[in-house]
Design an enzyme around this catalytic site. Structure first.
Site, PDB file in Angstrom:
ATOM      1  N   GLU A 110      36.550  34.450  48.617  1.00  0.00           N
ATOM      2  CA  GLU A 110      35.710  33.479  47.917  1.00  0.00           C
ATOM      3  C   GLU A 110      34.524  33.040  48.780  1.00  0.00           C
ATOM      4  O   GLU A 110      33.430  32.822  48.264  1.00  0.00           O
ATOM      5  CB  GLU A 110      36.562  32.287  47.494  1.00  0.00           C
ATOM      6  CG  GLU A 110      37.534  32.652  46.367  1.00  0.00           C
ATOM      7  CD  GLU A 110      38.565  31.583  46.083  1.00  0.00           C
ATOM      8  OE1 GLU A 110      38.659  31.140  44.928  1.00  0.00           O
ATOM      9  OE2 GLU A 110      39.291  31.196  47.021  1.00  0.00           O
ATOM     10  N   GLU A 155      46.052  34.828  45.121  1.00  0.00           N
ATOM     11  CA  GLU A 155      46.622  33.481  44.985  1.00  0.00           C
ATOM     12  C   GLU A 155      47.787  33.401  43.995  1.00  0.00           C
ATOM     13  O   GLU A 155      48.744  32.654  44.217  1.00  0.00           O
ATOM     14  CB  GLU A 155      45.523  32.490  44.573  1.00  0.00           C
ATOM     15  CG  GLU A 155      44.611  32.052  45.708  1.00  0.00           C
ATOM     16  CD  GLU A 155      43.409  32.961  45.887  1.00  0.00           C
ATOM     17  OE1 GLU A 155      42.444  32.546  46.544  1.00  0.00           O
ATOM     18  OE2 GLU A 155      43.444  34.097  45.377  1.00  0.00           O
TER      19      GLU A 155
END
Length: 328
Positions: free
Chosen positions: A182, A202
């Site tokens: 990210e 995640e």
């Protein structure tokens, strides 16, 4: 009448300084609204005022500015001429980040934004195994979710930093997973070593890619490919990321930083205010239909138009010499 409206607008803007448009200097307003003439007048006046203040601010050098490495615990911060290099420095945790690192990186990127002498940023990780493995899950397990905090600018001080118009390049030197990926996605250009692996795993640890991954990835690549990556948590190779358009270039590890520095120097060949104006218009215009995006006001574009560099560029071209950019 106009002065009264402008004064009222400024007071309202100051009282709501957390709203996005206040950080850019002007609200993003389509010129084709029913009140476009008034909006244009007000925003242009406010922008001119902002430009004058920004130009004055940027002529002031930071006192005690250190050209070498700056001392931080979880990252290194080095300034090489016009280039700032930020290196995540927790190799024992594959450069995974915990709250103290987030707040430290928040301050580093704040300095990068404020320093008028640096025009391009580079983000990388220490060692040859990982750019960043993302969130330090060991820290989370040890301290609980309630103790996991980031600064307002998000993961690594960069994931939510959506109004930094200086260009940033990610040098992905290994694993870029979860928050690590990210952070790379939050950069403008990604150069990856050929052994790097990237992904948003995640969901496999009971979390989600909430530091921008679920929003940025579908905006960058075909929807089905993005959803496949997000919902499965699969890793992608550097070459797959390049094929899908996430990564600009894949090179051997030994060539990674020389390649990134070449990209940085290619950017520095352009006028810095033109680069920032281009970045702002490209990113902010994405959320609007083309006809509206073409006619919107952008603070960095207005700042560029009033700069000395817009005179220097054509003059240098006519005189067949290299331009001397001043970022003002």
């Amino acid at each position: 009448m106009v002065e009264h409206v402008l004064r009222t607008w400024r007071e309202n803007a100051r009282s709501t300084c957390q709203r996005r448009y206040c950080s850019t200097g002007i609200p993003v307003l389509p010129m084709r609204s029913p009140f476009s003439a008034c909006h244009t007048l007000l925003s242009s006046a406010y922008s001119a005022n902002s430009i004058l203040h920004a130009t004055a601010r940027d002529t002031v050098r930071h006192e005690g500015r250190d050209q070498g490495d700056m001392a931080y615990e979880f990252a290194t911060y080095e300034k090489q001429g016009r280039i700032a290099i930020v290196t995540l420095n927790r190799p024992e945790r594959l450069n995974a980040l915990h709250p103290p690192a987030h707040f430290e990186l928040h301050e580093i990127w704040n300095d990068f934004e404020r320093d008028p002498e640096v025009w391009v940023g580079i983000l990388t990780g220490a060692g040859d195994k990982a750019f960043s493995a993302g969130n330090d899950l060991k820290y989370t397990a040890e301290h609980g979710r309630s103790m996991v905090r980031s600064a307002a600018t998000g993961f690594g001080g960069i994931a939510n930093r959506t109004t930094c118009w200086k260009p940033i390049i990610a040098a992905v030197n290994g694993y870029a997973l979860g928050g690590g990926f990210e952070m790379a996605l939050a950069c403008d250009i990604i150069i990856a070593a050929d052994h790097a692996r990237l992904g948003l795993p995640e969901v496999r640890v009971g979390l989600m890619a909430g530091a921008g991954g679920v929003h940025r990835l579908p905006r960058m690549i075909p929807h089905k490919i993005a959803m496949g990556q997000i919902l499965t948590g699969r890793h992608m190779t550097a070459h797959e990321a390049h094929r899908w358009g996430i990564v600009n270039e894949v090179v051997p590890l030994a060539a990674l930083m020389p390649t990134v520095l070449q990209w940085a120097n290619d950017i520095l060949a352009g006028a810095p205010l033109s680069v920032r104006a281009s970045k702002q218009a490209a990113l902010q215009g994405l959320g609007y239909p083309l006809d509206i995006a073409l006619n919107m006001n952008y603070s960095e574009v207005l700042r560029m138009q009033y700069s000395e560099d817009t005179v220097e560029g054509p003059r240098a071209f006519a005189e067949k010499r290299k331009p001397n950019w001043q970022a003002r």
